[in-house]
Write an enzyme that holds these catalytic residues in place. Structure first.
Site, PDB file in Angstrom:
ATOM      1  N   HIS A 118     -46.562 -34.379  -7.236  1.00  0.00           N
ATOM      2  CA  HIS A 118     -46.799 -35.741  -7.710  1.00  0.00           C
ATOM      3  C   HIS A 118     -48.295 -36.043  -7.694  1.00  0.00           C
ATOM      4  O   HIS A 118     -48.704 -37.169  -7.955  1.00  0.00           O
ATOM      5  CB  HIS A 118     -46.048 -36.758  -6.831  1.00  0.00           C
ATOM      6  CG  HIS A 118     -44.556 -36.611  -6.918  1.00  0.00           C
ATOM      7  ND1 HIS A 118     -43.806 -36.100  -5.890  1.00  0.00           N
ATOM      8  CD2 HIS A 118     -43.687 -36.882  -7.917  1.00  0.00           C
ATOM      9  CE1 HIS A 118     -42.533 -36.073  -6.242  1.00  0.00           C
ATOM     10  NE2 HIS A 118     -42.432 -36.543  -7.469  1.00  0.00           N
TER      11      HIS A 118
ATOM     12  N   ASP B  48     -48.599 -24.366  -2.339  1.00  0.00           N
ATOM     13  CA  ASP B  48     -48.803 -24.970  -1.033  1.00  0.00           C
ATOM     14  C   ASP B  48     -50.101 -24.378  -0.538  1.00  0.00           C
ATOM     15  O   ASP B  48     -50.333 -23.172  -0.657  1.00  0.00           O
ATOM     16  CB  ASP B  48     -47.656 -24.658  -0.076  1.00  0.00           C
ATOM     17  CG  ASP B  48     -47.699 -25.574   1.139  1.00  0.00           C
ATOM     18  OD1 ASP B  48     -47.629 -26.806   0.951  1.00  0.00           O
ATOM     19  OD2 ASP B  48     -47.810 -25.065   2.264  1.00  0.00           O
TER      20      ASP B  48
END
EC number: 3.6.1.66
Length: 195
Positions: free
Chosen positions: A8, A67
């Protein structure tokens, strides 16, 4: 080629678009607007796969995710996979200030950014999954400098540089960062699968 990015974070989508379009002209990255999964993996690779799997399952499209975080030797590898919440909350300023506080009297400031870039394609049976790792060595500065980038960029000095990654231009950073390294490797996988 349509690929959903499991984040997001608008900064991250824009950064990935700049990195990948050099390798894959015409790629269309779409931001993921579905529910955020619980990132409870113990490694960067595990968390990247958790996010990519969720986005692929929700959209039915190939999904990429990453990540990443910074690991500091003198802090025993912290913040590591907890980089986004190191201060106990998701707050970039609080997180980097805590790193500076924890290193206040430390001379050994070696650190590295690590990025795990994952691809999950739900159109294959079994589902195709692949992860690439990128590592960007450097050190932690004694004070913040620069306004570019996000996260720990204002305190991370890349190896071979005398300025923080927040003082690099977007093009300079995208040529050498952990994310660039991981996603350049992943771009080769995407190119082979979808040309």
């Amino acid at each position: 080629m349509r690929v959903v990015v499991a984040t997001h974070n608008a900064h991250k989508v824009a950064e990935l678009q700049r990195i990948l379009e050099q390798q894959l002209p015409g790629i269309q990255l779409e931001a993921y607007d579905g529910p955020a999964p619980v990132e409870d993996g113990g490694t960067f690779a595990a968390n990247a796969l958790i996010k990519a799997r969720a986005a692929a399952a929700h959209t039915g499209l190939p999904a990429i995710a990453d990540d990443s975080g910074v690991s500091v030797e003198a802090l025993g590898g912290e913040p590591g996979v907890d980089s986004a919440h190191y201060s106990g909350r998701r707050d970039d300023r609080a997180n980097l200030r805590l790193v500076l506080t924890n290193l206040a009297d430390e001379k050994h400031r070696v650190a590295a950014f690590t990025c795990a870039a994952a691809l999950v394609d739900p159109g294959d049976d079994p589902v195709f999954e692949h992860v690439e790792l990128g590592v960007w060595p450097g050190t932690i500065a004694r004070a913040e400098a620069g306004v570019g980038g996000f996260g720990y960029d204002p305190i991370f000095v890349p190896e071979g540089h005398e300025v923080t990654s927040a003082e690099l231009t977007a093009d300079e950073k995208n040529a050498i960062s952990h994310r660039a390294r991981a996603f350049t490797a992943l771009a080769a996988v995407l190119r082979n699968r979808y040309r």
